[in-house]
Write a protein that holds these residues in place. Structure first.
Motif, PDB file in Angstrom:
ATOM      1  N   GLY A 144       0.813  -1.206   0.000  1.00 11.24           N
ATOM      2  CA  GLY A 144       0.000   0.000   0.000  1.00 11.24           C
ATOM      3  C   GLY A 144       0.850   1.260   0.000  1.00 11.24           C
ATOM      4  O   GLY A 144       2.067   1.233  -0.211  1.00 11.24           O
ATOM      5  N   LEU A 145       0.199   2.381   0.257  1.00  8.02           N
ATOM      6  CA  LEU A 145       0.852   3.686   0.238  1.00  8.02           C
ATOM      7  C   LEU A 145       1.276   4.106   1.635  1.00  8.02           C
ATOM      8  O   LEU A 145       0.744   3.603   2.631  1.00  8.02           O
ATOM      9  N   PRO A 146       2.225   5.040   1.741  1.00  6.75           N
ATOM     10  CA  PRO A 146       2.592   5.563   3.064  1.00  6.75           C
ATOM     11  C   PRO A 146       1.375   6.133   3.790  1.00  6.75           C
ATOM     12  O   PRO A 146       0.389   6.549   3.180  1.00  6.75           O
ATOM     13  N   ASP A 147       1.464   6.174   5.112  1.00  4.57           N
ATOM     14  CA  ASP A 147       0.307   6.509   5.928  1.00  4.57           C
ATOM     15  C   ASP A 147      -0.194   7.934   5.756  1.00  4.57           C
ATOM     16  O   ASP A 147      -1.309   8.251   6.142  1.00  4.57           O
ATOM     17  N   ASN A 148       0.627   8.828   5.207  1.00  5.69           N
ATOM     18  CA  ASN A 148       0.167  10.201   5.022  1.00  5.69           C
ATOM     19  C   ASN A 148      -0.451  10.421   3.650  1.00  5.69           C
ATOM     20  O   ASN A 148      -0.706  11.555   3.255  1.00  5.69           O
ATOM     21  N   SER A 149      -0.707   9.345   2.904  1.00  3.70           N
ATOM     22  CA  SER A 149      -1.276   9.466   1.560  1.00  3.70           C
ATOM     23  C   SER A 149      -2.750   9.849   1.645  1.00  3.70           C
ATOM     24  O   SER A 149      -3.450   9.500   2.590  1.00  3.70           O
ATOM     25  N   THR A 150      -3.217  10.547   0.639  1.00  5.94           N
ATOM     26  CA  THR A 150      -4.601  11.015   0.655  1.00  5.94           C
ATOM     27  C   THR A 150      -5.567   9.883   0.324  1.00  5.94           C
ATOM     28  O   THR A 150      -5.185   8.855  -0.249  1.00  5.94           O
ATOM     29  N   HIS A 151      -6.831  10.100   0.673  1.00  7.89           N
ATOM     30  CA  HIS A 151      -7.868   9.127   0.319  1.00  7.89           C
ATOM     31  C   HIS A 151      -7.975   8.995  -1.196  1.00  7.89           C
ATOM     32  O   HIS A 151      -8.214   7.902  -1.720  1.00  7.89           O
ATOM     33  N   GLU A 152      -7.791  10.106  -1.900  1.00  6.72           N
ATOM     34  CA  GLU A 152      -7.858  10.053  -3.353  1.00  6.72           C
ATOM     35  C   GLU A 152      -6.738   9.197  -3.930  1.00  6.72           C
ATOM     36  O   GLU A 152      -6.964   8.401  -4.855  1.00  6.72           O
ATOM     37  N   GLU A 153      -5.537   9.326  -3.396  1.00  5.18           N
ATOM     38  CA  GLU A 153      -4.424   8.495  -3.861  1.00  5.18           C
ATOM     39  C   GLU A 153      -4.693   7.025  -3.592  1.00  5.18           C
ATOM     40  O   GLU A 153      -4.408   6.161  -4.442  1.00  5.18           O
ATOM     41  N   ASN A 154      -5.245   6.710  -2.430  1.00  4.52           N
ATOM     42  CA  ASN A 154      -5.562   5.324  -2.110  1.00  4.52           C
ATOM     43  C   ASN A 154      -6.711   4.804  -2.964  1.00  4.52           C
ATOM     44  O   ASN A 154      -6.674   3.652  -3.410  1.00  4.52           O
ATOM     45  N   ARG A 155      -7.710   5.642  -3.186  1.00  2.00           N
ATOM     46  CA  ARG A 155      -8.824   5.230  -4.051  1.00  2.00           C
ATOM     47  C   ARG A 155      -8.310   4.884  -5.444  1.00  2.00           C
ATOM     48  O   ARG A 155      -8.694   3.854  -6.033  1.00  2.00           O
ATOM     49  N   THR A 156      -7.418   5.709  -5.980  1.00  2.00           N
ATOM     50  CA  THR A 156      -6.853   5.441  -7.299  1.00  2.00           C
ATOM     51  C   THR A 156      -6.067   4.140  -7.313  1.00  2.00           C
ATOM     52  O   THR A 156      -6.197   3.319  -8.239  1.00  2.00           O
ATOM     53  N   LEU A 157      -5.245   3.913  -6.278  1.00  2.00           N
ATOM     54  CA  LEU A 157      -4.453   2.679  -6.188  1.00  2.00           C
ATOM     55  C   LEU A 157      -5.345   1.443  -6.178  1.00  2.00           C
ATOM     56  O   LEU A 157      -5.085   0.461  -6.891  1.00  2.00           O
ATOM     57  N   ILE A 158      -6.412   1.477  -5.408  1.00  3.35           N
ATOM     58  CA  ILE A 158      -7.270   0.299  -5.255  1.00  3.35           C
ATOM     59  C   ILE A 158      -8.079   0.042  -6.519  1.00  3.35           C
ATOM     60  O   ILE A 158      -8.235  -1.109  -6.950  1.00  3.35           O
ATOM     61  N   TYR A 159      -8.573   1.101  -7.146  1.00  2.00           N
ATOM     62  CA  TYR A 159      -9.301   0.878  -8.401  1.00  2.00           C
ATOM     63  C   TYR A 159      -8.355   0.422  -9.512  1.00  2.00           C
ATOM     64  O   TYR A 159      -8.762  -0.340 -10.401  1.00  2.00           O
ATOM     65  N   ASP A 160      -7.105   0.842  -9.470  1.00  5.03           N
ATOM     66  CA  ASP A 160      -6.123   0.310 -10.431  1.00  5.03           C
ATOM     67  C   ASP A 160      -5.938  -1.187 -10.216  1.00  5.03           C
ATOM     68  O   ASP A 160      -5.789  -1.959 -11.182  1.00  5.03           O
ATOM     69  N   LEU A 161      -5.955  -1.629  -8.964  1.00  2.12           N
ATOM     70  CA  LEU A 161      -5.847  -3.056  -8.660  1.00  2.12           C
ATOM     71  C   LEU A 161      -7.065  -3.815  -9.190  1.00  2.12           C
ATOM     72  O   LEU A 161      -6.934  -4.897  -9.783  1.00  2.12           O
ATOM     73  N   ILE A 162      -8.256  -3.250  -8.994  1.00  2.00           N
ATOM     74  CA  ILE A 162      -9.473  -3.874  -9.514  1.00  2.00           C
ATOM     75  C   ILE A 162      -9.405  -3.972 -11.042  1.00  2.00           C
ATOM     76  O   ILE A 162      -9.750  -5.014 -11.628  1.00  2.00           O
ATOM     77  N   ASP A 163      -8.974  -2.897 -11.681  1.00  2.00           N
ATOM     78  CA  ASP A 163      -8.862  -2.909 -13.145  1.00  2.00           C
ATOM     79  C   ASP A 163      -7.863  -3.960 -13.619  1.00  2.00           C
ATOM     80  O   ASP A 163      -8.033  -4.564 -14.682  1.00  2.00           O
ATOM     81  N   LYS A 164      -6.812  -4.186 -12.835  1.00  2.00           N
ATOM     82  CA  LYS A 164      -5.829  -5.209 -13.190  1.00  2.00           C
ATOM     83  C   LYS A 164      -6.470  -6.595 -13.194  1.00  2.00           C
ATOM     84  O   LYS A 164      -6.207  -7.405 -14.091  1.00  2.00           O
ATOM     85  N   LEU A 165      -7.320  -6.885 -12.209  1.00  2.34           N
ATOM     86  CA  LEU A 165      -8.027  -8.159 -12.186  1.00  2.34           C
ATOM     87  C   LEU A 165      -8.970  -8.279 -13.385  1.00  2.34           C
ATOM     88  O   LEU A 165      -9.025  -9.331 -14.038  1.00  2.34           O
ATOM     89  N   LYS A 166      -9.697  -7.231 -13.672  1.00  2.24           N
ATOM     90  CA  LYS A 166     -10.638  -7.275 -14.795  1.00  2.24           C
ATOM     91  C   LYS A 166      -9.905  -7.507 -16.115  1.00  2.24           C
ATOM     92  O   LYS A 166     -10.375  -8.263 -16.969  1.00  2.24           O
ATOM     93  N   ALA A 167      -8.739  -6.876 -16.259  1.00  2.00           N
ATOM     94  CA  ALA A 167      -7.955  -7.060 -17.485  1.00  2.00           C
ATOM     95  C   ALA A 167      -7.461  -8.498 -17.620  1.00  2.00           C
ATOM     96  O   ALA A 167      -7.216  -8.978 -18.739  1.00  2.00           O
ATOM     97  N   ALA A 168      -7.319  -9.209 -16.485  1.00  2.97           N
ATOM     98  CA  ALA A 168      -6.880 -10.603 -16.503  1.00  2.97           C
ATOM     99  C   ALA A 168      -8.062 -11.568 -16.611  1.00  2.97           C
ATOM    100  O   ALA A 168      -7.878 -12.780 -16.469  1.00  2.97           O
ATOM    101  N   GLY A 169      -9.270 -11.039 -16.852  1.00  2.00           N
ATOM    102  CA  GLY A 169     -10.424 -11.908 -17.095  1.00  2.00           C
ATOM    103  C   GLY A 169     -11.311 -12.177 -15.897  1.00  2.00           C
ATOM    104  O   GLY A 169     -12.194 -13.038 -15.975  1.00  2.00           O
ATOM    105  N   TRP A 170     -11.123 -11.445 -14.802  1.00  4.30           N
ATOM    106  CA  TRP A 170     -11.989 -11.599 -13.642  1.00  4.30           C
ATOM    107  C   TRP A 170     -13.216 -10.708 -13.811  1.00  4.30           C
ATOM    108  O   TRP A 170     -13.110  -9.577 -14.277  1.00  4.30           O
TER     109      TRP A 170
END
Length: 293
Positions: free
Chosen positions: A117-143
């Protein structure tokens, strides 16, 4: 279970390994592990370039095989989660757990992956982007998006048509429309949805449960600490564990009637949704194991 989640977040925040400026030191990932879902656990342990520690409960014939790093380690893990005609590449991994229940199967049925994950002082927006990028990675792999059989098939795009905060037409869905992997929450929805985030996807005979815990006890409303995991579980294990222990030896015989009862609950909720002008996701195709006549 939520208590364990909170403890994990506290421990994670206590060893994040970043500098006073709030950025991580330079890391180098050196351990690349290929995990073929449904393949032999023993083969994985032998072939893995990183050593697993094992904790076994002989009386129950269950073993937990783990690799644990800290957020500050230089040699984090990278994984390839493979199935026929699909490979999901995951990096920034600090923990890998394989549950092996030999009474059920000697193959890989349950895998839990924890990310740095991101350092603890990261914004909610930065974390939201990171997590949705992870979801998109699964979808791109056929999930694909998964609806639990009793949940109404209501996509996230319909959220504005009804009051979903207390229930979804009489249901408290496991696969909630707010956590539709095909729709991104607004930042306001993200920060007001609570501490726990859950997305469900499936591919073939496996589920992927993306679990996120946000530390709400933060001084700033714009930043926070997030614990991010994915649990990969075979549908065999998922449905077997849904029965009481004494019924599990016969779970395959019991599953069709159990599914019919769950689908009836879905039908009732969807009837209410249609009456309220909410569209149902008719394009959804359930996993083959969940198709009943």
């Amino acid at each position: 279970m939520k208590t364990l989640w909170l403890l994990s977040l506290v421990l994670l925040a206590g060893c994040d390994g970043f500098t006073n400026e709030g950025t991580y030191k330079v890391k180098k990932e050196t351990k690349n592990i290929d995990i073929q879902l449904g393949s032999s656990v023993e083969d994985l342990l032998k072939q893995s370039p990183a050593r697993f520690s094992s904790d076994c409960l002989a009386a129950a014939n269950i073993c937990w095989h783990e690799i644990n790093k800290s957020r500050g380690d230089r040699d984090l893990l990278s994984l390839s989660i493979t199935q026929p005609e699909s490979a999901l590449e995951l990096d920034q991994v600090v923990s890998l757990d394989i549950v092996a229940d030999d009474a059920v199967s000697k193959n890989i049925e349950e895998v839990e992956v924890t990310f740095r994950g991101l350092p603890d002082n990261s914004t909610h927006e930065e974390n939201r982007t990171l997590i949705y990028d992870l979801i998109d990675k699964l979808k791109a792999a056929g999930w694909h998006k998964y609806y639990f059989p009793s949940d109404p098939r209501i996509p996230g795009s319909e959220l504005g048509k009804y009051d979903w905060e207390k229930s979804v037409f009489g249901r408290s869905p496991l696969s909630h429309p707010l956590f539709d992997p095909d729709r991104k929450m607004s930042l306001e929805q993200w920060t007001t949805s609570g501490m726990f985030y859950d997305w469900y996807l499936y591919r073939g005979d496996y589920l992927a449960h993306i679990k996120v815990l946000r530390n709400s006890a933060v001084a700033s409303t714009e930043t926070g600490s997030y614990l991010i995991k994915i649990e990969f579980t075979s549908l065999n294990t998922f449905w077997q564990n849904s029965f009481e222990e004494e019924k599990r030896p016969d779970w395959k015989k019991l599953l069709p009637e159990h599914l019919k009862a769950l689908l009836l609950l879905r039908s009732e909720a969807e009837s209410k949704a249609r009456a309220a002008g909410v569209e149902i996701d008719q394009s959804y195709q359930a996993p083959a194991m969940e198709l009943v006549n």
